[in-house]
Design a protein around this motif. Sequence first.
Motif, PDB file in Angstrom:
ATOM      1  N   PHE A 103       0.832  -1.199   0.000  1.00 10.39           N
ATOM      2  CA  PHE A 103       0.000   0.000   0.000  1.00 10.39           C
ATOM      3  C   PHE A 103       0.870   1.253   0.000  1.00 10.39           C
ATOM      4  O   PHE A 103       0.651   2.179  -0.783  1.00 10.39           O
ATOM      5  CB  PHE A 103      -0.938  -0.016   1.207  1.00 10.39           C
ATOM      6  N   ILE A 104       1.862   1.284   0.865  1.00 11.41           N
ATOM      7  CA  ILE A 104       2.739   2.458   0.960  1.00 11.41           C
ATOM      8  C   ILE A 104       3.475   2.690  -0.349  1.00 11.41           C
ATOM      9  O   ILE A 104       3.576   3.826  -0.823  1.00 11.41           O
ATOM     10  CB  ILE A 104       3.710   2.313   2.151  1.00 11.41           C
ATOM     11  N   ASN A 109       4.037   8.265  -3.895  1.00 10.02           N
ATOM     12  CA  ASN A 109       4.277   9.318  -4.887  1.00 10.02           C
ATOM     13  C   ASN A 109       3.244  10.433  -4.828  1.00 10.02           C
ATOM     14  O   ASN A 109       3.446  11.490  -5.407  1.00 10.02           O
ATOM     15  CB  ASN A 109       4.325   8.730  -6.294  1.00 10.02           C
ATOM     16  N   ILE A 110       2.131  10.195  -4.139  1.00 10.13           N
ATOM     17  CA  ILE A 110       1.089  11.216  -4.023  1.00 10.13           C
ATOM     18  C   ILE A 110       1.437  12.220  -2.925  1.00 10.13           C
ATOM     19  O   ILE A 110       0.924  13.326  -2.892  1.00 10.13           O
ATOM     20  CB  ILE A 110      -0.292  10.565  -3.775  1.00 10.13           C
ATOM     21  N   ASP A 111       2.335  11.834  -2.026  1.00 13.58           N
ATOM     22  CA  ASP A 111       2.799  12.708  -0.950  1.00 13.58           C
ATOM     23  C   ASP A 111       1.653  13.188  -0.051  1.00 13.58           C
ATOM     24  O   ASP A 111       1.439  14.374   0.140  1.00 13.58           O
ATOM     25  CB  ASP A 111       3.567  13.901  -1.531  1.00 13.58           C
ATOM     26  N   VAL A 112       0.924  12.223   0.484  1.00 11.43           N
ATOM     27  CA  VAL A 112      -0.201  12.507   1.371  1.00 11.43           C
ATOM     28  C   VAL A 112       0.307  12.568   2.807  1.00 11.43           C
ATOM     29  O   VAL A 112       1.050  11.682   3.237  1.00 11.43           O
ATOM     30  CB  VAL A 112      -1.275  11.393   1.253  1.00 11.43           C
ATOM     31  N   PRO A 113      -0.084  13.583   3.571  1.00 11.74           N
ATOM     32  CA  PRO A 113       0.312  13.622   4.984  1.00 11.74           C
ATOM     33  C   PRO A 113      -0.211  12.375   5.714  1.00 11.74           C
ATOM     34  O   PRO A 113      -1.308  11.883   5.428  1.00 11.74           O
ATOM     35  CB  PRO A 113      -0.369  14.887   5.517  1.00 11.74           C
ATOM     36  N   VAL A 114       0.579  11.855   6.641  1.00 11.30           N
ATOM     37  CA  VAL A 114       0.259  10.603   7.326  1.00 11.30           C
ATOM     38  C   VAL A 114      -1.107  10.660   7.998  1.00 11.30           C
ATOM     39  O   VAL A 114      -1.893   9.712   7.902  1.00 11.30           O
ATOM     40  CB  VAL A 114       1.359  10.244   8.354  1.00 11.30           C
ATOM     41  N   GLU A 115      -1.429  11.754   8.679  1.00 11.33           N
ATOM     42  CA  GLU A 115      -2.727  11.856   9.370  1.00 11.33           C
ATOM     43  C   GLU A 115      -3.895  11.771   8.393  1.00 11.33           C
ATOM     44  O   GLU A 115      -4.889  11.105   8.661  1.00 11.33           O
ATOM     45  CB  GLU A 115      -2.812  13.140  10.210  1.00 11.33           C
TER      46      GLU A 115
END
Length: 129
Positions: A103-104, A109-115
């Motif tokens: 999944f990671i 590559n989308i660079d989504v914040p973890v929260e």
Amino acid sequence: MNVDDGQINMRFNNRDPVYLQVVRYFKEGLAAGRLSAGDVIPSRREIAGLLKINPNTAQKAYKEMEDQGLIITEGNSPSRIASNEQLIGSIRDELIQEAAAAFIDSIKNIDVPVEELLNVVRKQYLKGR
């Protein structure tokens, strides 16, 4: 996993060797509680027929599961799921880690914040239950 009534619902992918997919199917059954320590599993010939795979492939899958300590086959007795709670726990952890890593890799590559990512995962997970 309804191996007792001759029903196994499994879809093969084209990426991984079939015998490893069979091993993973049994691991998932254990991790999800559909299989338990001591459960008798179909013979190699039966599993080949149920899954419509080559008997040699079934043999290779069972050999791999024996090597990993997942199943035990003694003499002419049917193969059984091993009675090793530590192994079952480690299989569950292994499957979770593999799924998380895949999944990671697919999302980094989308660079989504973890929260934000955790909130999306939580919503999707609860929606699917």
